[in-house]
Write a protein that holds these residues in place. Sequence first.
Motif, PDB file in Angstrom:
ATOM      1  N   GLU B  52     -18.194 -58.232   8.551  1.00 12.47           N
ATOM      2  CA  GLU B  52     -19.368 -58.993   8.972  1.00 12.47           C
ATOM      3  C   GLU B  52     -18.967 -60.044   9.997  1.00 12.47           C
ATOM      4  N   GLY B  53     -19.717 -60.066  11.115  1.00  9.85           N
ATOM      5  CA  GLY B  53     -19.474 -61.052  12.149  1.00  9.85           C
ATOM      6  C   GLY B  53     -18.355 -60.717  13.117  1.00  9.85           C
ATOM      7  N   THR B  54     -17.727 -59.577  12.965  1.00  9.56           N
ATOM      8  CA  THR B  54     -16.604 -59.172  13.825  1.00  9.56           C
ATOM      9  C   THR B  54     -16.890 -57.833  14.481  1.00  9.56           C
ATOM     10  N   THR B  55     -16.698 -57.748  15.809  1.00  9.08           N
ATOM     11  CA  THR B  55     -16.854 -56.479  16.512  1.00  9.08           C
ATOM     12  C   THR B  55     -15.719 -56.319  17.515  1.00  9.08           C
ATOM     13  N   ALA B  56     -15.492 -55.088  17.936  1.00 11.26           N
ATOM     14  CA  ALA B  56     -14.438 -54.808  18.907  1.00 11.26           C
ATOM     15  C   ALA B  56     -14.842 -53.616  19.750  1.00 11.26           C
ATOM     16  N   LYS B  57     -14.278 -53.543  20.954  1.00 15.03           N
ATOM     17  CA  LYS B  57     -14.593 -52.455  21.868  1.00 15.03           C
ATOM     18  C   LYS B  57     -13.794 -51.216  21.514  1.00 15.03           C
ATOM     19  N   LYS B  71     -23.246 -57.256   6.406  1.00 11.03           N
ATOM     20  CA  LYS B  71     -22.217 -56.273   6.123  1.00 11.03           C
ATOM     21  C   LYS B  71     -22.760 -54.855   6.144  1.00 11.03           C
ATOM     22  N   GLN B  72     -23.969 -54.663   5.675  1.00  6.96           N
ATOM     23  CA  GLN B  72     -24.491 -53.311   5.536  1.00  6.96           C
ATOM     24  C   GLN B  72     -25.104 -52.755   6.813  1.00  6.96           C
TER      25      GLN B  72
END
Lengths: 114, 119
Positions: B52-57, B71-72
């Motif tokens: 949750e709250g984290t993204t990446a390319k 989260k879901q």
Amino acid sequence: GESVGLHLPTLSVQEGDNSIINCAYSNSASDYFIWYKQESGKGPQFIIDIRSNMDKRQGQRVTVLLNKTVKHLSLQIAATQPGDSAVYFCAENMRDNYGQNFVFGPGTRLSVLP
Amino acid sequence: NAGVTQTPKFRVLKTGQSMTLLCAQDMNHEYMYWYRQDPGMGLRLIHYSVGEGTTAKGEVPDGYNVSRLKKQNFLLGLESAAPSQTSVYFCASRYRMGDGRSSFTDTQYFGPGTRLTVL
């Protein structure tokens, strides 16, 4: 041989025969591999997996072989049935700074002939 | 359990329009992924999230944005759609390694896909 692009490699087998689908992976550091089956209009489904400390793993009617020396995976399906007709993908697990991502092969279309 | 669901199932956009694809999973998975699949090709990773709250390319992130506020849920946005974004989009989720589970299998679970056409 396999090629990427618009046309998937296709394997045609008679119903009841055994099928062997091959996959070359790219990273010698990959440590986990999965075979997926994708039927038309659906998402990929897990079939079987193997870790790099193994060279063979068996499931129900399916066997995965891993040859780390030549970075090659194969999926063997015994007594192929019409319901096995689908596109099959291999995926290798590649670690990155965040965690673990998978890289997918282009896929092979399996066509089961009556 | 519904597993991984995606909405919408189909969408047609005009060039320049925007839209958001929604992925939802009820398996309490930490990791979520967005892929695109083009004819004759394997799945290519657009973006992913390890929590949750984290993204990446991923491999092909240009033209897309993502958010993981809960989260879901994992949302994929197209700010200004282009014909090159015509594709089938798949969402996937999986457990985080080392979360205490003793399981050999560490597969991703895929949704049914969203077919997007950009005219």
